[in-house]
Design an enzyme around this catalytic site. Sequence first.
Site, PDB file in Angstrom:
ATOM      1  N   ARG A 163      80.915  15.683  -3.427  1.00 21.95           N
ATOM      2  CA  ARG A 163      81.285  17.036  -3.000  1.00 21.95           C
ATOM      3  C   ARG A 163      80.054  17.941  -2.930  1.00 21.95           C
ATOM      4  NH1 ARG A 163      80.482  20.429  -7.070  1.00 21.95           N
ATOM      5  NH2 ARG A 163      80.855  19.784  -9.220  1.00 21.95           N
ATOM      6  N   GLU A 166      77.301  22.924  -7.237  1.00 21.87           N
ATOM      7  CA  GLU A 166      76.628  22.564  -8.474  1.00 21.87           C
ATOM      8  C   GLU A 166      77.635  22.084  -9.521  1.00 21.87           C
ATOM      9  OE1 GLU A 166      73.489  22.294  -8.942  1.00 21.87           O
ATOM     10  OE2 GLU A 166      72.671  23.283  -7.160  1.00 21.87           O
ATOM     11  N   TYR A 169      83.170  22.382 -14.610  1.00 16.65           N
ATOM     12  CA  TYR A 169      83.980  21.758 -15.658  1.00 16.65           C
ATOM     13  C   TYR A 169      85.438  21.731 -15.226  1.00 16.65           C
ATOM     14  CZ  TYR A 169      86.877  21.592 -19.886  1.00 16.65           C
ATOM     15  OH  TYR A 169      87.840  21.280 -20.814  1.00 16.65           O
ATOM     16  N   ALA A 231      86.890  27.860  -8.621  1.00 10.15           N
ATOM     17  CA  ALA A 231      85.716  27.203  -8.038  1.00 10.15           C
ATOM     18  C   ALA A 231      86.180  26.280  -6.921  1.00 10.15           C
ATOM     19  CB  ALA A 231      84.970  26.414  -9.106  1.00 10.15           C
ATOM     20  N   GLY A 244      88.262  19.740  -3.578  1.00 12.68           N
ATOM     21  CA  GLY A 244      89.084  20.919  -3.328  1.00 12.68           C
ATOM     22  C   GLY A 244      88.786  22.098  -4.224  1.00 12.68           C
ATOM     23  N   ALA A 246      89.689  24.522  -7.949  1.00 10.82           N
ATOM     24  CA  ALA A 246      90.129  24.509  -9.351  1.00 10.82           C
ATOM     25  C   ALA A 246      90.310  25.948  -9.808  1.00 10.82           C
ATOM     26  CB  ALA A 246      89.098  23.793 -10.220  1.00 10.82           C
ATOM     27  N   CYS A 262      78.545  26.263 -11.576  1.00 10.89           N
ATOM     28  CA  CYS A 262      78.251  26.422 -10.145  1.00 10.89           C
ATOM     29  C   CYS A 262      76.853  26.995  -9.914  1.00 10.89           C
ATOM     30  CB  CYS A 262      79.305  27.288  -9.469  1.00 10.89           C
ATOM     31  SG  CYS A 262      80.981  26.637  -9.624  1.00 10.89           S
TER      32      CYS A 262
END
Length: 339
Positions: A163, A166, A169, A231, A244, A246, A262
Amino acid sequence: MMAPFFVLLEVLQLSDSSSASNINIHKTCWKTNMIISFQCSFTTLASPQSSDGRSGPYLKRPDTHSLVRISTISAQNQDIHIAKRRCDYYDLYDELIPYKDAWSWQKHMVETKHALLEADKDECDSVVVLQHPSVYTLGTRSSEKFLLFDLHDSPIDIYRTERGGEVTYHGPGQLVMYPIINLRHYKMDLHWYLRALEEVVIRALWSTFALTGSRIDGLTGVWVGNQKVAAIGVRVSRWITYHGLALNVTTDLTPFTRIVPCGISDRPVGTLSKILNDSNSMQNVTIPRFKDCTETWDACTLLDVTHKSLLKEFSEVFHVDLVQKGVGEFKRNSTLPES
């Protein structure tokens, strides 16, 4: 001609035939109000039940084998059909699915859709909503400088994926949505797709909790105030999407302190539950009790209501008809054993 942004398909039935007919398709562009028209032949199919309890009919386009659902309204003595592309969804929001299993499922679905396209067929789109056990994930080009620990001595599982973006979690209390969709039916533009995923979250926050979600120029994700609550990191393979978004709902934020989420160091990560509690908004939100709750009442109901809102807004933003699929089918296409 400009491709549509959010597409509404208005189908005008030209014939009274029961099985096949020629119809005019008018694609109305949500952003520009442009109308794009063409003619093709469709065949009426029997259909499974949709997410709202309704049944078909579905139309199958012979040249691409794509499925769209139609519902009928009456206008000026003519039948006008609002057509939606079908999207199968797997609802595992209350299960902790190991990251590698969900990742395996996504790659399997992408490979399947590629094979169908090579055979001049087009399977319907798919989306899954779930939670993960605690895990860190890195993007293809993620920098290790955003890890505040030794990569080879990670406190929890860590995966480098294909993906974008950065390190981030995933963990319990965070709703993760993985759409596997063919952007050829929407807009073949990665930036459009990222903004559309943000729109799903922004609409869910507002429609369900009256919270204003916002974007920040130059960054990807959704913020409430200065706290990042969602994110987004995706991959597109020959216009088929995977990975995708979160959304932090009741997430324990402690693992975020071991990374620079990120790669953004000057904006904190937040959770929906804390924002609602801090703003005393919970007293103004009517949330039905979730009878199978095994956590605290607020956490379970909040996760339940939020995941339903995400699915609803996903169906609206992408103008798809959600058809629920069994959990067993998801597990067969991943590495999870069927129970």
